[in-house]
Design a protein around this motif. Structure first.
Motif, PDB file in Angstrom:
ATOM      1  N   PRO A 120      46.798  50.639  48.769  1.00 18.34           N
ATOM      2  CA  PRO A 120      45.577  50.721  47.958  1.00 18.34           C
ATOM      3  C   PRO A 120      45.854  50.490  46.474  1.00 18.34           C
ATOM      4  N   VAL A 121      44.995  49.723  45.840  1.00 18.62           N
ATOM      5  CA  VAL A 121      45.144  49.413  44.409  1.00 18.62           C
ATOM      6  C   VAL A 121      43.796  49.565  43.715  1.00 18.62           C
ATOM      7  N   ARG A 122      43.751  50.308  42.626  1.00 19.12           N
ATOM      8  CA  ARG A 122      42.546  50.419  41.790  1.00 19.12           C
ATOM      9  C   ARG A 122      42.567  49.240  40.828  1.00 19.12           C
ATOM     10  N   VAL A 123      41.585  48.346  40.943  1.00 17.83           N
ATOM     11  CA  VAL A 123      41.633  47.105  40.182  1.00 17.83           C
ATOM     12  C   VAL A 123      40.602  47.031  39.064  1.00 17.83           C
ATOM     13  N   SER A 124      39.639  47.955  39.048  1.00 11.51           N
ATOM     14  CA  SER A 124      38.644  47.979  37.975  1.00 11.51           C
ATOM     15  C   SER A 124      38.151  49.409  37.822  1.00 11.51           C
ATOM     16  N   ASN A 125      37.167  49.596  36.977  1.00 13.03           N
ATOM     17  CA  ASN A 125      36.656  50.952  36.768  1.00 13.03           C
ATOM     18  C   ASN A 125      36.071  51.556  38.034  1.00 13.03           C
ATOM     19  N   THR A 126      35.520  50.697  38.911  1.00 15.31           N
ATOM     20  CA  THR A 126      34.852  51.240  40.098  1.00 15.31           C
ATOM     21  C   THR A 126      35.401  50.716  41.423  1.00 15.31           C
ATOM     22  N   ILE A 127      36.220  49.675  41.412  1.00 12.79           N
ATOM     23  CA  ILE A 127      36.661  49.032  42.649  1.00 12.79           C
ATOM     24  C   ILE A 127      38.117  49.354  42.972  1.00 12.79           C
ATOM     25  N   THR A 128      38.355  49.815  44.190  1.00 10.87           N
ATOM     26  CA  THR A 128      39.693  49.981  44.741  1.00 10.87           C
ATOM     27  C   THR A 128      39.790  49.128  45.992  1.00 10.87           C
ATOM     28  N   ILE A 129      40.879  48.388  46.127  1.00 16.09           N
ATOM     29  CA  ILE A 129      41.108  47.572  47.315  1.00 16.09           C
ATOM     30  C   ILE A 129      42.154  48.267  48.174  1.00 16.09           C
ATOM     31  N   SER A 130      41.830  48.432  49.455  1.00 16.97           N
ATOM     32  CA  SER A 130      42.724  49.154  50.359  1.00 16.97           C
ATOM     33  C   SER A 130      42.857  48.394  51.677  1.00 16.97           C
ATOM     34  N   PRO A 131      44.074  48.279  52.226  1.00 12.93           N
ATOM     35  CA  PRO A 131      44.228  47.674  53.552  1.00 12.93           C
ATOM     36  C   PRO A 131      43.633  48.588  54.614  1.00 12.93           C
ATOM     37  N   THR A 132      43.242  48.000  55.718  1.00 12.10           N
ATOM     38  CA  THR A 132      42.519  48.752  56.741  1.00 12.10           C
ATOM     39  C   THR A 132      43.347  49.873  57.360  1.00 12.10           C
ATOM     40  N   TRP A 133      44.662  49.727  57.360  1.00 11.59           N
ATOM     41  CA  TRP A 133      45.506  50.739  58.034  1.00 11.59           C
ATOM     42  C   TRP A 133      45.837  51.937  57.141  1.00 11.59           C
ATOM     43  N   GLU A 134      45.443  51.890  55.876  1.00 11.36           N
ATOM     44  CA  GLU A 134      45.729  52.994  54.965  1.00 11.36           C
ATOM     45  C   GLU A 134      44.567  53.982  54.921  1.00 11.36           C
ATOM     46  N   GLU A 135      44.883  55.266  54.915  1.00 15.46           N
ATOM     47  CA  GLU A 135      43.871  56.303  54.723  1.00 15.46           C
ATOM     48  C   GLU A 135      43.706  56.528  53.223  1.00 15.46           C
ATOM     49  N   TYR A 136      42.529  56.216  52.689  1.00 14.08           N
ATOM     50  CA  TYR A 136      42.316  56.376  51.251  1.00 14.08           C
ATOM     51  C   TYR A 136      40.982  57.066  51.008  1.00 14.08           C
ATOM     52  N   THR A 137      41.011  58.097  50.171  1.00 12.40           N
ATOM     53  CA  THR A 137      39.804  58.842  49.834  1.00 12.40           C
ATOM     54  C   THR A 137      39.415  58.545  48.393  1.00 12.40           C
ATOM     55  N   PRO A 138      38.184  58.093  48.126  1.00 11.50           N
ATOM     56  CA  PRO A 138      37.758  57.817  46.746  1.00 11.50           C
ATOM     57  C   PRO A 138      37.884  59.056  45.882  1.00 11.50           C
ATOM     58  N   SER A 140      36.067  59.602  43.160  1.00 13.91           N
ATOM     59  CA  SER A 140      34.776  59.977  42.587  1.00 13.91           C
ATOM     60  C   SER A 140      33.664  59.289  43.362  1.00 13.91           C
ATOM     61  N   GLU A 141      32.433  59.737  43.142  1.00 18.02           N
ATOM     62  CA  GLU A 141      31.287  59.182  43.878  1.00 18.02           C
ATOM     63  C   GLU A 141      30.994  57.735  43.512  1.00 18.02           C
ATOM     64  N   ASP A 142      31.332  57.340  42.275  1.00 17.08           N
ATOM     65  CA  ASP A 142      31.005  55.974  41.854  1.00 17.08           C
ATOM     66  C   ASP A 142      32.125  54.975  42.158  1.00 17.08           C
ATOM     67  N   GLU A 143      33.189  55.419  42.816  1.00 25.12           N
ATOM     68  CA  GLU A 143      34.274  54.507  43.177  1.00 25.12           C
ATOM     69  C   GLU A 143      33.912  53.761  44.458  1.00 25.12           C
ATOM     70  N   CYS A 144      34.017  52.421  44.424  1.00 30.19           N
ATOM     71  CA  CYS A 144      33.752  51.592  45.592  1.00 30.19           C
ATOM     72  C   CYS A 144      35.081  51.155  46.203  1.00 30.19           C
ATOM     73  N   VAL A 145      35.233  51.372  47.491  1.00 33.46           N
ATOM     74  CA  VAL A 145      36.457  50.969  48.187  1.00 33.46           C
ATOM     75  C   VAL A 145      36.172  49.721  49.013  1.00 33.46           C
ATOM     76  N   ILE A 146      36.969  48.679  48.779  1.00 31.05           N
ATOM     77  CA  ILE A 146      36.904  47.470  49.591  1.00 31.05           C
ATOM     78  C   ILE A 146      38.074  47.508  50.561  1.00 31.05           C
ATOM     79  N   GLU A 147      37.753  47.558  51.854  1.00 31.39           N
ATOM     80  CA  GLU A 147      38.802  47.531  52.872  1.00 31.39           C
ATOM     81  C   GLU A 147      39.040  46.090  53.281  1.00 31.39           C
ATOM     82  N   LEU A 148      40.305  45.696  53.295  1.00 32.12           N
ATOM     83  CA  LEU A 148      40.633  44.328  53.679  1.00 32.12           C
ATOM     84  C   LEU A 148      41.671  44.330  54.787  1.00 32.12           C
ATOM     85  N   ASP A 149      41.417  43.479  55.782  1.00 30.34           N
ATOM     86  CA  ASP A 149      42.450  43.125  56.740  1.00 30.34           C
ATOM     87  C   ASP A 149      43.021  41.811  56.232  1.00 30.34           C
TER      88      ASP A 149
END
Length: 312
Positions: A120-138, A140-149
Motif C-alpha cells: 500500500p502507498v499513500r500517493v495524495s492527500n486522499t488516495i492510497t493505492i493498495s494491492p488486493t492481497w494486502e489488508e489495509y485500513t484507511p 480517516s473517513e476522507d481517505e479513498c483506497v484504490i485496490e489494484l490487481d
C-alpha cells in the motif's frame, strides 16, 4: 513448469515503453527494481507505508525483469524483444546499459517473490493505492483506497508519473465532471477520477490486455458504472464535449493528439499530461500552447513532469 527470467538493465525513462514491449510479448509477470523508490519523497503529509530493502535494487539505472514459460519459441522471442527494446533508441529514448540477462527460475521462486515489491502507498492527500492481497485500513473517513490487481505488471510502489497525475486530478477535478483517461493501462487514473467525483469516465487504451485489466480493476473498486473502458487509439473517433482529460503516456504520443484533446474539451476544460521525461517538457508545453491551451501548472517528481493545462 520451468520459467525464464528476462532481465534488462536500463533507465527510468525507458521503463514504461520496455514494460509495454514485454507485456506485448506475453510476459507472465514484470518486476521493476528502481533505486529511486528507496529515496522517494511524497510531500509533508505523504509517505511510503512500508520499508524497502536496498539489497533488492541496482546502485544506478533500473532493472526490469519479465517472466516467460520455457518452450521451443523462447529463443526467438528473446531476440525479438531485444531488437524491439533497442529500437526505442530511434524514438530518442535513453536506454542506458541496455544489458540483458536470461536465466531459468523455478515457478514457486517468482510466483510469490514479486509481492514484496508491491505494498500500500499513500500517493495524495486522499488516495492510497493498495494491492488486493494486502489488508489495509484507511486512517480517516476522507481517505479513498484504490485496490489494484496488478495483473501482468508489478512495480515497487507507484510510478512518479502516476502519482503526479493523481495529485493533479485531486487538485483540479470538480464533482460531476465528465472525463477521459487516454492510455488507461490498469485503469488507476480512471478509478481515481471516479472516486474523486467524476460522474462518468471514458477509459481508453489500444492494448487489449490493458482494457481487460482496467475492466477488472474498475469492477473491483465498484466504479464500473461510472467508468466505461474501451479499446481505442488515442482520441480517434471520440466525439462530444468533456470537462477533463488525463493522459499518462510518452511525450511523443501526447503531442500527436493535442489537437484532438482541444476538439473534445469544453471551454476551460482541463488537460493533464504526464509520462513526460524532464528533457521533453518544452516539446509538450509548446504543443499545448500552439493548440490554444494555457499552462496552469507544471509539477515535477524526480526526472518526470506533469503539465496541467486549460483550453482557452
Amino acid at each position: 513448469m520451468k520459467w525464464s527470467e528476462f532481465s534488462i538493465h536500463t533507465t527510468q525513462e525507458a521503463v514504461e515503453p520496455v514494460c509495454h514491449i514485454l507485456h506485448e510479448a506475453g510476459a507472465a509477470g514484470v518486476v521493476i527494481e528502481d533505486p529511486h523508490d528507496l529515496i522517494k519523497e511524497w510531500g509533508v503529509d505523504l509517505g511510503e507505508i512500508y520499508q524497502l530493502s536496498p539489497d533488492d535494487y541496482p546502485e544506478e539505472g533500473v532493472i526490469v525483469k519479465a517472466y516467460f514459460p520455457v518452450n521451443d519459441a523462447l529463443a526467438a522471442l528473446i531476440e525479438e524483444m531485444k531488437a524491439s527494446i533497442t529500437a526505442l533508441g530511434d524514438l530518442d529514448i535513453e536506454l542506458g546499459h541496455n544489458k540483458v540477462l536470461v536465466h531459468e527460475v523455478a515457478e514457486e521462486e517468482w510466483a510469490t517473490a514479486w509481492k514484496k515489491y508491491y505494498k500500500p502507498v499513500r500517493v495524495s492527500n486522499t488516495i492510497t493505492i493498495s494491492p488486493t492481497w494486502e489488508e489495509y485500513t484507511p486512517s480517516s473517513e476522507d481517505e479513498c483506497v484504490i485496490e489494484l490487481d496488478p495483473g501482468m505488471a508489478f512495480g515497487t510502489g507507484t510510478h512518479p508519473t502516476t502519482v503526479l497525475c493523481i495529485q493533479a486530478i485531486e487538485k483540479m477535478i470538480t464533482p460531476g465532471d465528465s472525463a477521459i483517461d487516454v492510455g488507461t493501462g490498469s485503469g488507476v487514473l480512471s478509478i481515481a477520477a471516479a472516486k474523486l467525483g467524476a460522474k462518468d469516465v471514458l477509459a481508453l487504451d489500444l492494448d487489449e490486455v490493458a482494457v481487460e485489466s482496467a475492466k477488472i480493476n474498475t469492477e473491483l473498486n465498484k466504479v464500473d458504472r461510472q467508468v466505461t473502458v474501451k479499446q481505442n487509439n488515442l482520441l480517434e473517433g471520440i466525439d462530444g464535449e468533456y470537462d477533463f482529460i488525463v493522459a499518462n503516456i510518452l511525450a511523443e504520443i501526447i503531442v500527436r493528439f493535442v489537437q484532438d484533446a482541444a476538439r473534445v474539451l469544453k471551454p476551460n476544460g482541463v488537460f493533464i499530461t504526464s509520462g513526460i521525461i524532464s528533457r521533453k517538457k518544452d516539446e509538450v508545453k509548446d504543443s499545448l500552447l500552439s493548440h490554444g491551451f494555457t499552462i496552469e501548472e507544471i509539477v515535477e517528481m524526480e526526472d518526470w513532469v506533469a503539465i496541467i493545462a486549460k483550453k482557452a
